[in-house]
Design a protein around this motif. Structure first.
Motif, short mmCIF file in Angstrom:
data_model
loop_
_atom_site.label_atom_id
_atom_site.label_comp_id
_atom_site.label_asym_id
_atom_site.label_seq_id
_atom_site.Cartn_x
_atom_site.Cartn_y
_atom_site.Cartn_z
N TYR A 1 4.79 -5.61 -4.35
CA TYR A 1 4.63 -6.70 -5.30
C TYR A 1 4.05 -6.17 -6.61
N THR A 2 4.31 -6.87 -7.71
CA THR A 2 3.60 -6.58 -8.95
C THR A 2 2.18 -7.08 -8.79
N ILE A 3 1.33 -6.71 -9.72
CA ILE A 3 -0.06 -7.16 -9.66
C ILE A 3 -0.15 -8.68 -9.83
N LEU A 4 0.91 -9.29 -10.37
CA LEU A 4 0.94 -10.75 -10.54
C LEU A 4 1.53 -11.48 -9.33
N GLY A 5 1.95 -10.70 -8.30
CA GLY A 5 2.44 -11.33 -7.07
C GLY A 5 3.95 -11.45 -6.96
N GLN A 6 4.71 -10.92 -7.89
CA GLN A 6 6.17 -11.00 -7.83
C GLN A 6 6.70 -9.90 -6.92
N LEU A 7 7.55 -10.27 -5.95
CA LEU A 7 8.12 -9.30 -5.03
C LEU A 7 9.09 -8.38 -5.78
N ILE A 8 8.85 -7.07 -5.70
CA ILE A 8 9.70 -6.07 -6.35
C ILE A 8 10.78 -5.59 -5.40
N THR A 9 10.36 -5.19 -4.19
CA THR A 9 11.30 -4.67 -3.20
C THR A 9 10.72 -4.84 -1.81
N SER A 10 11.60 -4.84 -0.83
CA SER A 10 11.20 -4.98 0.56
C SER A 10 12.18 -4.19 1.41
N LYS A 11 11.68 -3.54 2.45
CA LYS A 11 12.55 -2.76 3.32
C LYS A 11 11.90 -2.61 4.69
N SER A 12 12.72 -2.71 5.73
CA SER A 12 12.28 -2.41 7.09
C SER A 12 12.54 -0.94 7.35
N VAL A 13 11.50 -0.23 7.76
CA VAL A 13 11.61 1.21 7.98
C VAL A 13 11.15 1.54 9.39
N GLY A 14 11.65 2.66 9.90
CA GLY A 14 11.22 3.15 11.21
C GLY A 14 9.98 4.01 11.04
N SER A 15 9.51 4.56 12.15
CA SER A 15 8.33 5.42 12.06
C SER A 15 8.72 6.72 11.37
N GLY A 16 7.83 7.20 10.53
CA GLY A 16 8.08 8.41 9.76
C GLY A 16 7.62 8.23 8.33
N THR A 17 8.26 8.97 7.42
CA THR A 17 7.87 8.94 6.01
C THR A 17 9.06 8.55 5.15
N VAL A 18 8.81 7.63 4.21
CA VAL A 18 9.84 7.24 3.24
C VAL A 18 9.29 7.48 1.84
N ARG A 19 10.20 7.69 0.90
CA ARG A 19 9.84 7.91 -0.50
C ARG A 19 10.39 6.72 -1.28
N LEU A 20 9.54 6.13 -2.12
CA LEU A 20 9.92 4.98 -2.93
C LEU A 20 9.72 5.32 -4.40
N THR A 21 10.80 5.24 -5.15
CA THR A 21 10.74 5.45 -6.59
C THR A 21 10.89 4.09 -7.26
N LEU A 22 9.84 3.64 -7.94
CA LEU A 22 9.85 2.32 -8.57
C LEU A 22 10.45 2.35 -9.97
N GLY A 23 10.33 3.45 -10.68
CA GLY A 23 10.95 3.58 -12.00
C GLY A 23 10.08 3.12 -13.15
N VAL A 24 9.14 2.24 -12.92
CA VAL A 24 8.28 1.73 -13.98
C VAL A 24 6.83 1.93 -13.57
#
Length: 113
Positions: free
Chosen positions: A73-96
């Motif tokens: 979420y943004t600091i104002l509470g707006q949902l940016i992205t959501s994803k269901s992931v398995g156990s392990g490590t994921v990388r998230l690039t937000l861009g901003v």
């Protein structure tokens, strides 16, 4: 002279209408490592909420010990992205760059990019 002003005004309107560079980037999710799901001991409390969040060079690395849904979420509470992931490590690039709130299961973390 009037024709020149009309062309100049229409060109400046096109420049204003376009978004700033980097503001229209969509979040990118990538799987970095997959962890084998091993049964946990019954005595291990809180193991289901194990989440590690690390930021490097504007990229968020999220490690979980079990499958979970991650929401950002943004600091104002707006949902940016959501994803269901398995156990392990994921990388998230937000861009901003900015301050974000990450929720995974019952864990909540603040992210500063």
């Amino acid at each position: 002279m009037i024709r020149f002003l009309c062309i100049l005004l229409s060109a400046s309107a096109l420049l204003v209408a376009q978004p700033a560079t980097g503001s229209n980037k969509t979040p990118v999710w990538e799987i970095v490592a997959v962890q084998d799901s091993t049964p946990r001991n019954e005595g291990e409390e809180g193991a289901s909420d194990k989440i590690d969040v690390e930021t490097r060079d504007g990229i968020v690395y999220i490690s979980t010990t079990q499958p979970t849904t991650i929401k950002v979420y943004t600091i104002l509470g707006q949902l940016i992205t959501s994803k269901s992931v398995g156990s392990g490590t994921v990388r998230l690039t937000l861009g901003v760059r900015g301050v974000y709130i990450l929720k995974a299961g019952t864990a909540t973390r603040r992210i500063n990019l």
